[in-house]
Write a protein that holds these residues in place. Structure first.
Motif, short mmCIF file in Angstrom:
data_model
loop_
_atom_site.label_atom_id
_atom_site.label_comp_id
_atom_site.label_asym_id
_atom_site.label_seq_id
_atom_site.Cartn_x
_atom_site.Cartn_y
_atom_site.Cartn_z
N GLU A 24 0.83 -1.19 0.00
CA GLU A 24 0.00 0.00 0.00
C GLU A 24 0.88 1.25 0.00
N GLU A 25 0.63 2.11 -0.99
CA GLU A 25 1.29 3.40 -1.06
C GLU A 25 0.32 4.48 -0.60
N SER A 26 0.73 5.72 -0.66
CA SER A 26 -0.14 6.82 -0.25
C SER A 26 -1.35 6.89 -1.17
N GLN A 27 -2.54 6.95 -0.58
CA GLN A 27 -3.76 6.97 -1.38
C GLN A 27 -4.17 8.40 -1.71
N PRO A 28 -4.48 8.66 -2.96
CA PRO A 28 -4.93 10.01 -3.33
C PRO A 28 -6.34 10.27 -2.78
N THR A 29 -6.69 11.53 -2.68
CA THR A 29 -8.05 11.89 -2.27
C THR A 29 -8.97 11.71 -3.46
N ILE A 46 -13.01 1.74 -14.77
CA ILE A 46 -12.04 1.77 -15.87
C ILE A 46 -10.64 2.13 -15.37
N SER A 47 -10.56 3.10 -14.49
CA SER A 47 -9.26 3.54 -13.97
C SER A 47 -8.67 2.49 -13.02
N SER A 48 -7.37 2.36 -13.06
CA SER A 48 -6.67 1.42 -12.17
C SER A 48 -6.15 2.17 -10.94
N PRO A 49 -6.10 1.53 -9.80
CA PRO A 49 -5.59 2.20 -8.60
C PRO A 49 -4.10 2.49 -8.71
N THR A 50 -3.70 3.63 -8.19
CA THR A 50 -2.29 4.01 -8.21
C THR A 50 -1.63 3.83 -6.84
N ASP A 51 -2.42 3.44 -5.85
CA ASP A 51 -1.89 3.35 -4.49
C ASP A 51 -1.60 1.92 -4.05
N ILE A 52 -1.76 0.95 -4.95
CA ILE A 52 -1.46 -0.44 -4.64
C ILE A 52 -0.42 -0.97 -5.63
N LYS A 53 0.72 -1.36 -5.10
CA LYS A 53 1.77 -1.95 -5.94
C LYS A 53 1.69 -3.47 -5.79
N ALA A 102 -18.15 -5.49 -0.64
CA ALA A 102 -18.01 -5.19 -2.06
C ALA A 102 -16.94 -4.13 -2.24
N PHE A 103 -15.98 -4.38 -3.13
CA PHE A 103 -14.93 -3.41 -3.41
C PHE A 103 -15.46 -2.34 -4.37
N TYR A 104 -14.96 -1.12 -4.20
CA TYR A 104 -15.30 -0.05 -5.13
C TYR A 104 -14.82 -0.43 -6.53
N GLY A 105 -15.42 0.18 -7.54
CA GLY A 105 -15.06 -0.12 -8.91
C GLY A 105 -13.59 0.07 -9.21
N ARG A 106 -12.98 1.09 -8.62
CA ARG A 106 -11.56 1.35 -8.86
C ARG A 106 -10.70 0.19 -8.35
N TYR A 107 -11.18 -0.56 -7.37
CA TYR A 107 -10.41 -1.66 -6.79
C TYR A 107 -11.02 -3.02 -7.17
#
Length: 277
Positions: free
Chosen positions: A71-76, A86-93, A158-163
């Motif tokens: 887990e990296e820093s999560q954006p607001t 459609i968008s992929s998360p940027t806070d999970i490596k 349920a996970f949000y769509g981004r995740y």
């Protein structure tokens, strides 16, 4: 004469004390998980899933594969952005390892844990107790999803769509088969109250782990049962032989508070030599 008797008694006592203290010191067999702990010592939150396991007959060696989620820093994010599929998360490596050799002791200890989180770190605290994938750091965490109610009135995560990728990572491809509504809230409550940081959790009916449907596309799941049975018998014998020689894993030894303290202060160097490198 009395002096010599006392001297002999003192020497004998010292020998016995030294012998006992020597026997109490375990000879650690290094696990790839030990390397992961040191490699990501500066990370406060991550999960390590045992994504596959195998035995290579031609090499007579045991292997694991791991999936590491850091887990990296999560954006607001707005609610609309969280629901974006459609968008992929940027806070999970996500890191998928190659095959890692493990000792018979390690293979035996984790033989029921395929597809599960076998190591996690939450807010800087390590947990080496196996649990269903994602249930420790992601299920129940409002950053990644929310509780919903199914048609029967049951609560599920349920996970949000981004995740949405978590669904495949934790439940396996073709999400819905075997985990139609994700993790039930009753299971998560049971884990969170009674097992977290205490002991492994396989569900109320042992529905999580190696025999779970979520592992059906792994190398191990596709092996014939005759092969699995042969490996399980072999690894049991090999593990017992190593234990009889004083070897253990850090997971086994860390079950006591004394050993947990030693585990934290250790430099993670193995006394065994070649296993897990």
């Amino acid at each position: 004469m009395l002096f010599y008797k006392y001297l002999i008694l003192l020497i004998a006592t010292s020998i016995v004390t030294y012998s006992c203290s020597t026997e109490q010191k375990p000879k650690f067999i290094k696990s790839p998980l030990d390397h992961i702990i040191t490699q990501y010592i500066d990370k406060s939150n991550y999960s390590v899933i045992l994504s596959d396991m195998d035995y290579k007959e031609d090499m007579d060696k045991y292997f694991h594969k791991y999936r590491i989620l850091i887990e990296e820093s999560q954006p607001t994010l707005t609610r609309e952005q969280l629901n974006d599929t459609i968008s992929s998360p940027t806070d999970i490596k996500i890191i998928n390892t190659d095959w890692q050799e493990v000792s018979p002791i390690i293979f035996e200890e984790y033989q029921n844990d395929l597809g599960m989180t076998v190591l996690s770190k939450k807010n800087g605290q390590l947990d080496k107790n196996s649990s269903p994938a994602g249930v420790n750091n992601y299920v129940g965490n409002s950053k990644y999803g929310e509780w919903k109610t199914d048609s029967n009135g049951g609560s599920f995560w349920a996970f949000y769509g981004r995740y949405r990728l978590f669904s495949d990572l934790f439940f396996g491809p073709s999400y819905g088969y075997g985990y139609r509504y994700g993790y039930p809230r009753t299971d998560w409550n049971d884990y969170n109250r009674n097992y977290r940081n205490k002991k492994p959790y396989y569900g109320k009916t042992n529905e999580y782990g190696t025999r779970s449907n979520s592992n059906r596309n792994t190398s191990w799941a596709n092996k014939p049962q005759s092969f699995k049975s042969k490996v399980q018998s072999k690894v049991s014998r090999s593990s017992s032989e190593l234990k009889s020689r004083g070897y253990t894993s850090r997971k086994s030894y860390s079950k006591t508070s004394r050993s947990q303290s030693r585990y934290r202060s250790s430099s993670f160097r193995s006394r065994s030599g070649g296993f897990g490198k």
